[in-house]
Design an enzyme around this catalytic site. Sequence first.
Site, PDB file in Angstrom:
ATOM      1  N   HIS A 117     -19.549  69.884  43.571  1.00 48.60           N
ATOM      2  CA  HIS A 117     -19.896  70.746  44.694  1.00 48.60           C
ATOM      3  C   HIS A 117     -21.175  70.265  45.376  1.00 48.60           C
ATOM      4  O   HIS A 117     -21.749  70.974  46.193  1.00 48.60           O
ATOM      5  CB  HIS A 117     -20.040  72.198  44.235  1.00 48.60           C
ATOM      6  CG  HIS A 117     -18.752  72.812  43.807  1.00 48.60           C
ATOM      7  ND1 HIS A 117     -18.662  73.982  43.074  1.00 48.60           N
ATOM      8  CD2 HIS A 117     -17.465  72.403  43.999  1.00 48.60           C
ATOM      9  CE1 HIS A 117     -17.393  74.266  42.851  1.00 48.60           C
ATOM     10  NE2 HIS A 117     -16.652  73.331  43.392  1.00 48.60           N
ATOM     11  N   SER A 150       1.540  65.794  40.498  1.00 48.16           N
ATOM     12  CA  SER A 150       2.423  66.929  40.797  1.00 48.16           C
ATOM     13  C   SER A 150       1.898  67.752  41.968  1.00 48.16           C
ATOM     14  O   SER A 150       2.678  68.353  42.708  1.00 48.16           O
ATOM     15  CB  SER A 150       2.602  67.816  39.564  1.00 48.16           C
ATOM     16  OG  SER A 150       1.364  68.351  39.130  1.00 48.16           O
ATOM     17  N   HIS A 207      -7.469  69.494  40.976  1.00 47.80           N
ATOM     18  CA  HIS A 207      -6.360  70.454  41.048  1.00 47.80           C
ATOM     19  C   HIS A 207      -5.058  69.853  40.542  1.00 47.80           C
ATOM     20  O   HIS A 207      -4.150  70.591  40.162  1.00 47.80           O
ATOM     21  CB  HIS A 207      -6.196  70.962  42.480  1.00 47.80           C
ATOM     22  CG  HIS A 207      -7.197  72.004  42.856  1.00 47.80           C
ATOM     23  ND1 HIS A 207      -6.855  73.183  43.479  1.00 47.80           N
ATOM     24  CD2 HIS A 207      -8.540  72.056  42.692  1.00 47.80           C
ATOM     25  CE1 HIS A 207      -7.940  73.906  43.684  1.00 47.80           C
ATOM     26  NE2 HIS A 207      -8.976  73.233  43.218  1.00 47.80           N
TER      27      HIS A 207
END
Length: 339
Positions: A191, A76, A66
């Site tokens: 995942h 960030s 992400h």
Amino acid sequence: MASRAAAALVVVALAWAAVHSAAAGLSPDFHAVSCPDLEHIVKYHVAEAFRKDVGVAPALIRILFHDCFPQGCDASVLLTGNNSEQAMGPNLTLRPVALNLIESIRAAVHRACGRTVSCADLTVLATRDSLVLAGGPHFDVALGRRDALAPASEDLVFTLPAPSFTVPELLKSFGDRNLDKADLVSLSGAHSFGIAHCSSFSDRFTPDVDTNPPIDPNFAAKLKAKCAKDVPAGTVNQTLDVRTPDVFDNKYYFDLIAKQGLFKSDQGLIVHPNTTRMATRFSLNQGAFFEQFAKSMVKMSNMDLLTGSQGEIRFNCAVPNSRVEGIETMSNEGHAAAM
């Protein structure tokens, strides 16, 4: 012979990683002089966190993805405050345990070495070490990233691929970031561990033959019954991999073959003609999956970097230096006025 072939593949992967890292302006020895104990410090803190909660490993991988996908690996996503990425939809469920771990590592490293290592470098190192602890492949990390001065824009954050994406949407999303089919299929293998909330896979209960890949009826019934108890919303979790939920391995691809992929974006990989062959190969050959996953992690962690005089090295991973310095200035002025 098989072990020699596997070893050769690892050498090729590491050589590829080294070349790619050099092209990005990074170096494995970037902190060798300024912080010689860096990797030992990171490894110790990650191991302690993993010992208490194995879920920190998938949480760190999710934070790294992400962070890197919207505007590059610049830490960030770690920023808090007004207009932070953490306040935006795709990041609302980033786990505090992993965010706090990165800041704890930053504090320990800066105590030992001074403010020489960026939060961006620390995030990549911590993620790599947690992946190895969970059973995944080791990959060399070249260093020298610097931290962003501000969060990514909302438009960029919402380029993150969603669990509801179809394979064509995923291929476009990854392609827009110069990530190819192999990157998509292998990185989706993250995942193999971790958890999800019911809201992220509720569309699997009402399959649409045109857009929603088939789901095992018994699996769907169990999920639906479990999520019926999700009151208030977000209190029920489901493991992403029903076979080995806390281990990084290739069983995620077995789930897809058994029609037990939790997300539409996962299940589609095994049925779409553009991705089925690679997903099937990874289900049969964990070594091939690990090799490609390591390559793709290096590729992703080197996207759109800030280096040299760009960006900064933060005093605190959650706060840009301008805000820290502003608070210190106000505090000093207040103290002087009181005197």
